[in-house]
Design a protein around this motif. Structure first.
Motif, PDB file in Angstrom:
ATOM      1  N   ARG A  39       0.832  -1.208   0.000  1.00 30.09           N
ATOM      2  CA  ARG A  39       0.000   0.000   0.000  1.00 30.09           C
ATOM      3  C   ARG A  39       0.861   1.251   0.000  1.00 30.09           C
ATOM      4  NH1 ARG A  39      -4.603  -1.929   4.251  1.00 30.09           N
ATOM      5  NH2 ARG A  39      -5.034  -3.885   3.197  1.00 30.09           N
ATOM      6  N   SER A  40       0.389   2.278  -0.708  1.00 26.55           N
ATOM      7  CA  SER A  40       1.153   3.521  -0.800  1.00 26.55           C
ATOM      8  C   SER A  40       0.592   4.606   0.118  1.00 26.55           C
ATOM      9  CB  SER A  40       1.132   4.036  -2.236  1.00 26.55           C
ATOM     10  OG  SER A  40      -0.186   4.423  -2.598  1.00 26.55           O
ATOM     11  N   GLY A  41      -0.652   4.484   0.509  1.00 27.42           N
ATOM     12  CA  GLY A  41      -1.294   5.515   1.320  1.00 27.42           C
ATOM     13  C   GLY A  41      -2.152   6.454   0.484  1.00 27.42           C
ATOM     14  N   PHE A  42      -2.078   6.324  -0.819  1.00 28.31           N
ATOM     15  CA  PHE A  42      -2.889   7.157  -1.708  1.00 28.31           C
ATOM     16  C   PHE A  42      -4.152   6.399  -2.117  1.00 28.31           C
ATOM     17  CE2 PHE A  42       1.491   8.643  -2.538  1.00 28.31           C
ATOM     18  CZ  PHE A  42       1.331   9.956  -2.132  1.00 28.31           C
ATOM     19  N   PRO A  43      -5.276   7.120  -2.302  1.00 31.79           N
ATOM     20  CA  PRO A  43      -6.515   6.426  -2.666  1.00 31.79           C
ATOM     21  C   PRO A  43      -6.520   5.879  -4.091  1.00 31.79           C
ATOM     22  CG  PRO A  43      -6.884   8.792  -2.561  1.00 31.79           C
ATOM     23  CD  PRO A  43      -5.490   8.527  -2.062  1.00 31.79           C
TER      24      PRO A  43
END
Length: 159
Positions: A138-142
């Motif tokens: 996961r990158s943390g961006f939607p």
């Protein structure tokens, strides 16, 4: 330089638990088959039924460790058994007929207890690691980074 026993400390907790299980089974069988000899050596003559009970406990915990996917509860049982053994050997060192032998046996049990503790704590760490969620992808961006480019700049113009 080779330090005897050092390889034991480098083993994975599950491998160490299996080794301790086999040790437990061997000790349990010996205590069941030769209780009079154990009680005499430990300065506790006449306590062959107690030695047999301890042997049965060792045998059951060893089999329990080997027969389950989660050996940690059985390792905790070994640790509790070690505490009982140390208390018994402490009593024998103080009141028995062979205090030096009982004290030496207590030292050996303390060493095995350290291995039991190491294995149980390692098994607990492994258990926690299996339960922890994996966020590595996961990158943390939607949205994917390509779709996110320029959105902050466009949002600044909306004010």
């Amino acid at each position: 330089m080779h330090i005897p026993g050092r390889s034991i400390l480098r083993q994975k907790p599950g491998t160490l638990a299996k080794g301790l299980a086999w040790f437990s089974i061997g000790l349990g069988v010996a205590e069941l088959l030769m209780p009079r000899r154990f009680s005499r050596v430990l300065g506790m003559p006449g306590q062959k039924n107690l030695i047999r009970a301890y042997g049965l406990r060792e045998l059951v915990t060893g089999i329990g460790i080997l027969s389950t996917r989660n050996p940690r509860p059985w390792m905790l049982g070994r640790i509790k058994g070690d505490a009982v053994d140390l208390a018994t050997l402490g009593w024998s060192a103080k009141h028995g007929s062979a205090p030096v032998k009982a004290a030496l046996a207590a030292g050996l049990v303390a060493g095995v207890t350290a291995l039991d503790l190491r294995s149980a704590s390692g098994l607990k760490r492994e258990e926690r690691a299996r339960r922890a969620p994996d966020y590595s992808d996961r990158s943390g961006f939607p949205k994917p980074p390509a779709q996110m480019r320029g959105l902050a700049r466009d949002a600044a113009h909306l004010r």
